[in-house]
Design an enzyme around this catalytic site. Structure first.
Site, PDB file in Angstrom:
ATOM      1  CB  THR A 152     -27.334   2.122 -22.949  1.00 47.92           C
ATOM      2  OG1 THR A 152     -26.937   1.829 -21.837  1.00 47.92           O
ATOM      3  CG2 THR A 152     -27.373   3.053 -22.901  1.00 47.92           C
ATOM      4  NE  ARG A 157     -27.021   0.592 -30.556  1.00 49.42           N
ATOM      5  CZ  ARG A 157     -26.057   0.743 -30.710  1.00 49.42           C
ATOM      6  NH1 ARG A 157     -25.527   1.178 -31.545  1.00 49.42           N
ATOM      7  NH2 ARG A 157     -24.544   1.171 -29.376  1.00 49.42           N
ATOM      8  N   PRO A 158     -31.034  -5.475 -30.586  1.00 48.68           N
ATOM      9  CG  PRO A 158     -30.756  -6.046 -32.896  1.00 48.68           C
ATOM     10  CD  PRO A 158     -31.484  -4.728 -31.883  1.00 48.68           C
ATOM     11  CB  THR A 213     -16.611   3.874 -25.332  1.00 46.28           C
ATOM     12  OG1 THR A 213     -17.269   5.499 -25.110  1.00 46.28           O
ATOM     13  CG2 THR A 213     -15.151   3.358 -24.640  1.00 46.28           C
ATOM     14  N   GLY A 256     -22.489  -5.163 -14.062  1.00 51.69           N
ATOM     15  CA  GLY A 256     -23.531  -4.642 -12.690  1.00 51.69           C
ATOM     16  C   GLY A 256     -24.304  -6.175 -11.783  1.00 51.69           C
ATOM     17  N   GLY A 282     -18.548  -4.746 -23.427  1.00 50.96           N
ATOM     18  CA  GLY A 282     -19.424  -4.817 -22.752  1.00 50.96           C
ATOM     19  C   GLY A 282     -20.644  -5.834 -22.743  1.00 50.96           C
ATOM     20  CG  ASP A 283     -23.532  -4.561 -23.599  1.00 49.28           C
ATOM     21  OD1 ASP A 283     -24.040  -4.162 -21.943  1.00 49.28           O
ATOM     22  OD2 ASP A 283     -23.685  -4.890 -24.132  1.00 49.28           O
ATOM     23  CG  HIS A 339     -23.552  -1.023 -15.693  1.00 48.63           C
ATOM     24  ND1 HIS A 339     -22.986  -0.792 -14.622  1.00 48.63           N
ATOM     25  CD2 HIS A 339     -22.740  -1.351 -16.688  1.00 48.63           C
ATOM     26  CE1 HIS A 339     -21.226  -0.707 -15.627  1.00 48.63           C
ATOM     27  NE2 HIS A 339     -21.486  -0.652 -16.270  1.00 48.63           N
TER      28      HIS A 339
HETATM   29  P1  GDP Z   1     -23.258  -5.007 -17.715  1.00 46.68           P
HETATM   30  O1  GDP Z   1     -23.001  -3.205 -18.433  1.00 46.68           O
HETATM   31  O2  GDP Z   1     -22.009  -5.950 -17.967  1.00 46.68           O
HETATM   32  O3  GDP Z   1     -23.852  -4.625 -16.603  1.00 46.68           O
HETATM   33  O4  GDP Z   1     -24.318  -5.675 -18.338  1.00 46.68           O
HETATM   34  P2  GDP Z   1     -25.782  -5.896 -18.761  1.00 46.68           P
HETATM   35  O5  GDP Z   1     -26.636  -5.044 -17.862  1.00 46.68           O
HETATM   36  O6  GDP Z   1     -25.396  -4.810 -20.219  1.00 46.68           O
HETATM   37  O7  GDP Z   1     -26.548  -7.068 -19.616  1.00 46.68           O
HETATM   38  C1  GDP Z   1     -26.085  -8.611 -18.837  1.00 46.68           C
HETATM   39  C2  GDP Z   1     -27.457  -9.290 -19.167  1.00 46.68           C
HETATM   40  O8  GDP Z   1     -27.261 -10.573 -18.864  1.00 46.68           O
HETATM   41  C3  GDP Z   1     -28.852  -7.894 -18.109  1.00 46.68           C
HETATM   42  O9  GDP Z   1     -30.053  -7.793 -18.706  1.00 46.68           O
HETATM   43  C4  GDP Z   1     -28.587  -9.280 -16.165  1.00 46.68           C
HETATM   44  O10 GDP Z   1     -29.378  -9.527 -16.048  1.00 46.68           O
HETATM   45  C5  GDP Z   1     -28.562 -10.437 -17.292  1.00 46.68           C
HETATM   46  N1  GDP Z   1     -27.191 -11.459 -16.352  1.00 46.68           N
HETATM   47  C6  GDP Z   1     -26.037 -10.829 -15.779  1.00 46.68           C
HETATM   48  N2  GDP Z   1     -25.857 -12.458 -15.315  1.00 46.68           N
HETATM   49  C7  GDP Z   1     -26.558 -13.639 -16.187  1.00 46.68           C
HETATM   50  C8  GDP Z   1     -26.383 -14.519 -16.247  1.00 46.68           C
HETATM   51  O11 GDP Z   1     -25.681 -15.047 -15.332  1.00 46.68           O
HETATM   52  N3  GDP Z   1     -27.313 -15.365 -16.815  1.00 46.68           N
HETATM   53  C9  GDP Z   1     -28.741 -15.093 -17.145  1.00 46.68           C
HETATM   54  N4  GDP Z   1     -29.387 -15.348 -18.044  1.00 46.68           N
HETATM   55  N5  GDP Z   1     -28.651 -12.763 -17.688  1.00 46.68           N
HETATM   56  C10 GDP Z   1     -28.428 -12.360 -16.426  1.00 46.68           C
HETATM   57  P1  IMO Z   2     -22.154  -1.522 -20.683  1.00 52.74           P
HETATM   58  O1  IMO Z   2     -20.567  -0.797 -18.926  1.00 52.74           O
HETATM   59  C1  IMO Z   2     -21.980  -2.333 -24.020  1.00 52.74           C
HETATM   60  C2  IMO Z   2     -19.858   0.717 -27.708  1.00 52.74           C
HETATM   61  C3  IMO Z   2     -21.095   1.744 -28.592  1.00 52.74           C
HETATM   62  C4  IMO Z   2     -20.508   1.550 -29.554  1.00 52.74           C
HETATM   63  C5  IMO Z   2     -19.413   2.232 -28.853  1.00 52.74           C
HETATM   64  C6  IMO Z   2     -19.249   3.460 -28.742  1.00 52.74           C
HETATM   65  O2  IMO Z   2     -23.430  -1.391 -20.247  1.00 52.74           O
HETATM   66  O3  IMO Z   2     -20.901  -2.988 -21.075  1.00 52.74           O
HETATM   67  P2  IMO Z   2     -19.824   5.294 -27.020  1.00 52.74           P
HETATM   68  O4  IMO Z   2     -21.554   5.965 -27.109  1.00 52.74           O
HETATM   69  O5  IMO Z   2     -19.302   4.916 -25.582  1.00 52.74           O
HETATM   70  O6  IMO Z   2     -19.391   6.290 -27.623  1.00 52.74           O
HETATM   71  O7  IMO Z   2     -19.908   4.490 -28.369  1.00 52.74           O
HETATM   72  O8  IMO Z   2     -19.153   1.412 -27.936  1.00 52.74           O
HETATM   73  N1  IMO Z   2     -20.299   0.282 -25.964  1.00 52.74           N
HETATM   74  C7  IMO Z   2     -20.532  -0.286 -25.582  1.00 52.74           C
HETATM   75  N2  IMO Z   2     -20.460  -1.656 -25.804  1.00 52.74           N
HETATM   76  N3  IMO Z   2     -21.992  -2.370 -23.501  1.00 52.74           N
HETATM   77  C8  IMO Z   2     -21.806  -0.354 -22.880  1.00 52.74           C
HETATM   78  O9  IMO Z   2     -21.484  -0.418 -21.444  1.00 52.74           O
HETATM   79  C9  IMO Z   2     -20.721   0.143 -24.328  1.00 52.74           C
HETATM   80  N4  IMO Z   2     -20.443   1.690 -23.914  1.00 52.74           N
HETATM   81  C10 IMO Z   2     -20.812   1.911 -25.307  1.00 52.74           C
HETATM   82  O10 IMO Z   2     -22.035   0.491 -28.878  1.00 52.74           O
HETATM   83  O11 IMO Z   2     -20.179   0.772 -29.911  1.00 52.74           O
HETATM   84 MG    MG Z   3     -24.494  -3.012 -19.939  1.00 52.32          MG
END
Ligand code: GDP
Ligand code: IMO
Ligand code: MG
Length: 435
Positions: A311, A314-315, A250, A20, A15-16, A44
């Site tokens: 969301t 958390r670190p 999840t 987005g 994830g993350d 996202h």
């Molecule tokens: P998602 O859940 O996959 O959409 O990702 P998140 O939004 O939770 O986390 C990605 C984080 O990295 C966000 O704060 C974005 O703004 C940031 N981000 C995305 N692409 C880049 C990149 O190429 N470089 C840096 N430094 N940050 C980025």
């Molecule tokens: P995006 O779309 C990172 C992780 C939670 C936990 C496990 C189960 O932003 O990438 P849940 O609440 O779904 O029952 O939690 O899954 N988790 C994510 N971690 N990014 C996410 O979504 C996540 N969606 C769920 O941290 O470990």
């Molecule tokens: Mg995310």
């Protein structure tokens, strides 16, 4: 990158990965953006100029005025969160009207799901003799809501919010069962009042009614009219309920395999799958993470990458790129190319490492991923080492301008995965992208 008629965006790690940002970028080339799984556990982020948007339920295409955004039947929708998100976007001048459609078959996350999620996690964190057995969920009620979907008789769907009598009848049954369950979990809360809950959620239904439709027919109408669909994966492949690091996953099929059940569009409608990969690894919550760096390196990645949950705040746990894991996800998702995200975060490291195999408990070497938390927890990473690059790269827009060591690092990834890297991201903004 060849962009087919319809494209899927799927996270290849935990994830993350920056889904987005890429959904927002590719929205320009598509007409319809659809979420197929998960719920408000997703966060996202999209950065446009100086504006930052964090979306949890609404598809990341919403910032484009003329695009259709659909929340598919596979999503679990928390109406409170959805209304909050709609209002927050409108307050910032983003149009949210007919451009947002929500499936009448999507299941509803009710308040007792969130209470249950938190109570179960609390209970699991203190199992006598076993220590902390919790998953580390987002406490958004995701697991209990999907559990109700599978239980059937106790589930509430979006269409039920439009029919107050049916809603009340369902809640009368469900509330009594839930009260007993919550008491057993040690929740010290007043009994659930089915009438009050039905009134509250029927009001949300009235508010959301203009958006609630049969999205399955809508999506088929769209593809039949030649519209291009962008599928927005939430969560990520290694969190997939069937294919992830169970039980630290999840509760939905968040790999590309969930697209069809979660939208009603069969396989032939997914032409391209862009796997989104951070050029290192992060994970939030519990579960095995072979290439995790618990010391200074992990801290350096966390600070440079601002790795704190979108969301929950958390670190995030940080570590080196694990290509064994990513290759497995690319296989499960049928990735046709990879977007390599947050490469800028790796500037300034003398050396970079990539995990290319695991040493298992019996001393054998595996280049296959092990989607079993107990076994994966015992796997030791085997790393290849790469020279880093000192310079910042967040201004670079052409692949030729990347430092030679960054090119070598990306080349290795592409060869290992046997996939083209179609996008390299060097910052959160739209403009900080090397296509
Ligand atoms: P998602 O859940 O996959 O959409 O990702 P998140 O939004 O939770 O986390 C990605 C984080 O990295 C966000 O704060 C974005 O703004 C940031 N981000 C995305 N692409 C880049 C990149 O190429 N470089 C840096 N430094 N940050 C980025
Ligand atoms: P995006 O779309 C990172 C992780 C939670 C936990 C496990 C189960 O932003 O990438 P849940 O609440 O779904 O029952 O939690 O899954 N988790 C994510 N971690 N990014 C996410 O979504 C996540 N969606 C769920 O941290 O470990
Ligand atoms: Mg995310």
């Amino acid at each position: 990158m060849k962009t087919g008629q319809n494209t899927a965006i799927v996270g290849l790690q935990w994830g993350d990965e920056g889904k987005g940002k890429i959904v927002d970028l590719l929205t320009a080339k598509h007409d319809v953006i659809v979420r197929y799984n998960g719920g408000a556990n997703a966060g996202h982020t999209i950065v446009v100029g100086d504006e930052k948007y964090a979306l949890h339920l609404i598809p990341s295409g919403i910032l484009y005025k003329d695009k259709q955004c659909i929340v598919g039947n596979g999503v679990v929708v928390d109406p409170v969160q959805l209304i909050k998100e709609i209002d927050a976007l409108r307050d910032r001048g983003i149009e949210v009207g007919d451009n947002l459609r929500v499936s009448n078959r999507a299941h509803v996350v009710m308040p007792y799901h969130k209470v249950h999620d938190a109570a179960l996690e609390q209970k699991l964190s203190q199992i006598a003799g076993k220590g902390d057995q919790s998953i580390g969920t987002t406490k958004r009620g995701i697991g209990p809501a999907y559990a109700d979907k599978v239980h059937r008789a106790t589930a509430v769907r979006m269409s039920d919010l439009l029919d107050p009598k049916t809603l009340l009848d369902k809640l009368k049954v469900t509330c009594s069962i839930r009260c007993a369950e919550l008491t057993a979990l040690g929740v010290d809360a007043p009994p659930l009042d089915a009438h009050a809950l039905a009134d509250e959620y029927a009001a949300y239904g009235r508010r959301l009614a203009p958006h609630i439709i049969d999205t399955v027919y809508e999506l088929h109408d769209c593809v039949n009219a030649g519209k291009k669909v962008l599928f927005e994966g939430a969560n990520a492949c290694l969190l997939d309920i069937d294919h992830g690091t169970f039980p630290y996953v999840t509760s939905s099929n968040c790999s590309a395999l969930g697209i069809h059940a979660g939208t009603g569009l069969p396989g032939k409608y997914v032409n391209e799958v862009v796997g989104i990969m951070k050029t290192y690894s992060t994970r939030v919550g519990g579960g095995p993470f072979p290439s995790e760096e618990l010391g200074e390196i992990g801290e350096q990645i966390r600070e440079r990458g601002n790795e704190y949950g979108t969301t929950t705040g958390r670190p995030r746990r940080c570590g080196w790129l694990d290509l064994v894991a990513v290759k497995y996800s690319a296989m499960i998702c049928g990735a046709t190319s990879v977007a390599s995200m947050l490469l800028d975060v790796l500037s300034g490291f003398d050396e970079l490492k990539i995990c290319t195999a695991y040493e298992l408990e019996d001393g054998s070497i595996s280049t296959r991923f092990i989607p079993d938390a107990r076994l994966l927890a015992k796997a030791k990473p085997i790393f290849e080492t790469f020279q880093g690059w000192p310079e910042e790269i967040d201004h670079i827009t052409s692949p030729d301008d990347l430092p030679e060591n960054a090119k070598a690092y990306l080349d290795f990834i592409s060869k290992y995965l046997d996939l083209p890297i179609s996008i390299v991201s060097v910052g959160p903004k739209r403009s900080q992208t090397v296509m």
